[in-house]
Design an enzyme around this catalytic site. Structure first.
Site, mmCIF file in Angstrom:
data_model
loop_
_atom_site.group_PDB
_atom_site.id
_atom_site.type_symbol
_atom_site.label_atom_id
_atom_site.label_comp_id
_atom_site.label_asym_id
_atom_site.label_seq_id
_atom_site.Cartn_x
_atom_site.Cartn_y
_atom_site.Cartn_z
ATOM 1 C CG ASN A 38 -124.207 -16.307 45.020
ATOM 2 O OD1 ASN A 38 -125.286 -16.254 45.608
ATOM 3 N ND2 ASN A 38 -123.817 -15.388 44.167
ATOM 4 C CB VAL A 47 -121.934 -19.180 33.897
ATOM 5 C CG1 VAL A 47 -122.071 -19.888 35.237
ATOM 6 C CG2 VAL A 47 -122.930 -19.729 32.891
ATOM 7 C CG ASP A 48 -125.269 -16.339 39.216
ATOM 8 O OD1 ASP A 48 -125.020 -16.173 40.430
ATOM 9 O OD2 ASP A 48 -126.429 -16.426 38.766
ATOM 10 C CB SER A 131 -116.845 -25.176 41.429
ATOM 11 O OG SER A 131 -117.889 -25.082 42.374
ATOM 12 C CB THR A 132 -113.888 -24.544 36.671
ATOM 13 O OG1 THR A 132 -114.762 -24.012 35.668
ATOM 14 C CG2 THR A 132 -114.188 -26.001 36.928
ATOM 15 C CE1 TYR A 135 -118.092 -18.910 44.724
ATOM 16 C CE2 TYR A 135 -119.363 -20.935 44.550
ATOM 17 C CZ TYR A 135 -119.256 -19.602 44.925
ATOM 18 O OH TYR A 135 -120.345 -18.967 45.490
HETATM 19 N N1 APR Z 1 -121.444 -20.014 29.182
HETATM 20 C C1 APR Z 1 -120.790 -21.132 29.614
HETATM 21 N N2 APR Z 1 -119.826 -21.116 30.562
HETATM 22 C C2 APR Z 1 -119.509 -19.898 31.092
HETATM 23 C C3 APR Z 1 -120.140 -18.693 30.701
HETATM 24 C C4 APR Z 1 -121.142 -18.793 29.707
HETATM 25 N N3 APR Z 1 -121.809 -17.711 29.268
HETATM 26 N N4 APR Z 1 -119.579 -17.662 31.423
HETATM 27 C C5 APR Z 1 -118.639 -18.209 32.208
HETATM 28 N N5 APR Z 1 -118.580 -19.546 32.019
HETATM 29 C C6 APR Z 1 -117.704 -20.540 32.656
HETATM 30 C C7 APR Z 1 -116.426 -20.042 33.259
HETATM 31 O O1 APR Z 1 -115.423 -19.857 32.262
HETATM 32 C C8 APR Z 1 -116.099 -21.210 34.192
HETATM 33 O O2 APR Z 1 -115.467 -22.250 33.453
HETATM 34 O O3 APR Z 1 -118.415 -21.075 33.758
HETATM 35 C C9 APR Z 1 -117.479 -21.709 34.635
HETATM 36 C C10 APR Z 1 -117.849 -21.365 36.070
HETATM 37 O O4 APR Z 1 -117.266 -20.120 36.412
HETATM 38 P P1 APR Z 1 -118.082 -19.022 37.279
HETATM 39 O O5 APR Z 1 -119.183 -18.478 36.474
HETATM 40 O O6 APR Z 1 -117.063 -18.072 37.828
HETATM 41 O O7 APR Z 1 -118.741 -19.870 38.467
HETATM 42 P P2 APR Z 1 -118.088 -20.545 39.754
HETATM 43 O O8 APR Z 1 -116.628 -20.766 39.616
HETATM 44 O O9 APR Z 1 -118.967 -21.701 40.041
HETATM 45 O O10 APR Z 1 -118.285 -19.417 40.870
HETATM 46 C C11 APR Z 1 -119.600 -19.135 41.279
HETATM 47 O O11 APR Z 1 -119.295 -16.827 40.819
HETATM 48 O O12 APR Z 1 -120.507 -15.573 39.377
HETATM 49 C C12 APR Z 1 -120.378 -15.920 40.680
HETATM 50 O O13 APR Z 1 -122.606 -15.756 41.565
HETATM 51 C C13 APR Z 1 -121.576 -16.650 41.203
HETATM 52 O O14 APR Z 1 -120.823 -16.456 43.459
HETATM 53 C C14 APR Z 1 -120.968 -17.358 42.375
HETATM 54 C C15 APR Z 1 -119.603 -17.746 41.863
#
Ligand code: APR
Length: 187
Positions: A38, A47-48, A131-132, A135
């Site tokens: 973010n 994943v963050d 973002s999937t 977000y």
């Molecule tokens: N390895 C690979 N992919 C992952 C992992 C992992 N360990 N954990 C989660 N994912 C996938 C999720 O299933 C999704 O398909 O990563 C993709 C992105 O999802 P999010 O992590 O929720 O990220 P995003 O949708 O971009 O939202 C970002 O979420 O965690 C917070 O700090 C982050 O505010 C930011 C927001």
């Protein structure tokens, strides 16, 4: 011992290998894994959270020095305890209705990450489905932006990159990437 995901699919663009795998991106021993961060770059869930947990506290300490990042942008840190040497923290768009420039902002994340990798002479990079998750970007549309942007950018300018991995967390997520590879004649 964490099992390292095996590619479900691989394709070549020139000398560059594109792969789709299902697994945990924190296990990939590539030059850089991309984080779906973010704008604060100070960690979160998804994943963050996984990347910060696996990298250890020093990652957050370095992120604190970066001053945040705008949506569509990306900044790079070291990987610390991760098998990856670096983390490229990309800030994807929050999905609204598809008319607020979401596709362009998502494409910018991929393009900026490739540029950062090239600037640091990195040759292998792994992307999550930015973002999937939280977000809420539609995963099929996001996969088309991800693969389309990476394929067109690297076809135009290889940037010294040898391998790009699209690391999906579930087989359902990988299905969207496989469909786009087939649509683009990459499979
Ligand atoms: N390895 C690979 N992919 C992952 C992992 C992992 N360990 N954990 C989660 N994912 C996938 C999720 O299933 C999704 O398909 O990563 C993709 C992105 O999802 P999010 O992590 O929720 O990220 P995003 O949708 O971009 O939202 C970002 O979420 O965690 C917070 O700090 C982050 O505010 C930011 C927001």
């Amino acid at each position: 011992m964490t099992s390292v995901p095996l590619p479900l699919l691989s394709a070549e663009i020139g000398q560059i290998r594109l792969e789709v795998c299902v697994g945990d991106i924190t296990t990939l021993a590539v030059d850089a894994i991309v984080n779906a961060a973010n704008r604060s770059l100070l960690g979160g869930g998804g994943v963050d959270g996984a990347i910060h947990r696996a990298a250890g506290r020093e990652l957050l300490a370095e992120c604190r020095t970066l001053g945040g990042c705008e949506t569509g942008g990306a900044k790079m840190t070291r990987g610390y305890r991760l098998p990856a040497k670096h983390v490229i923290h990309a800030v994807g768009p929050v999905w609204s209705d598809g008319d607020k420039g979401e596709d362009e902002l998502l494409a910018s994340c991929y393009r900026t990450a490739l540029d950062l990798a090239a600037a640091h002479r990195l040759t292998s990079i792994a992307f999550p489905a930015i973002s999937t998750g939280v977000y809420r970007f539609p995963p099929d549309r996001a996969a088309r932006v991800a693969v389309g942007t990476v394929a067109s950018e690297l076809a135009a300018s290889p940037r010294g990159i040898g391998k790009v991995v699209f690391c999906c967390f579930t087989p359902q997520a990988a299905d969207h990437y496989m469909a786009v590879f087939a649509e683009l004649g990459l499979a």
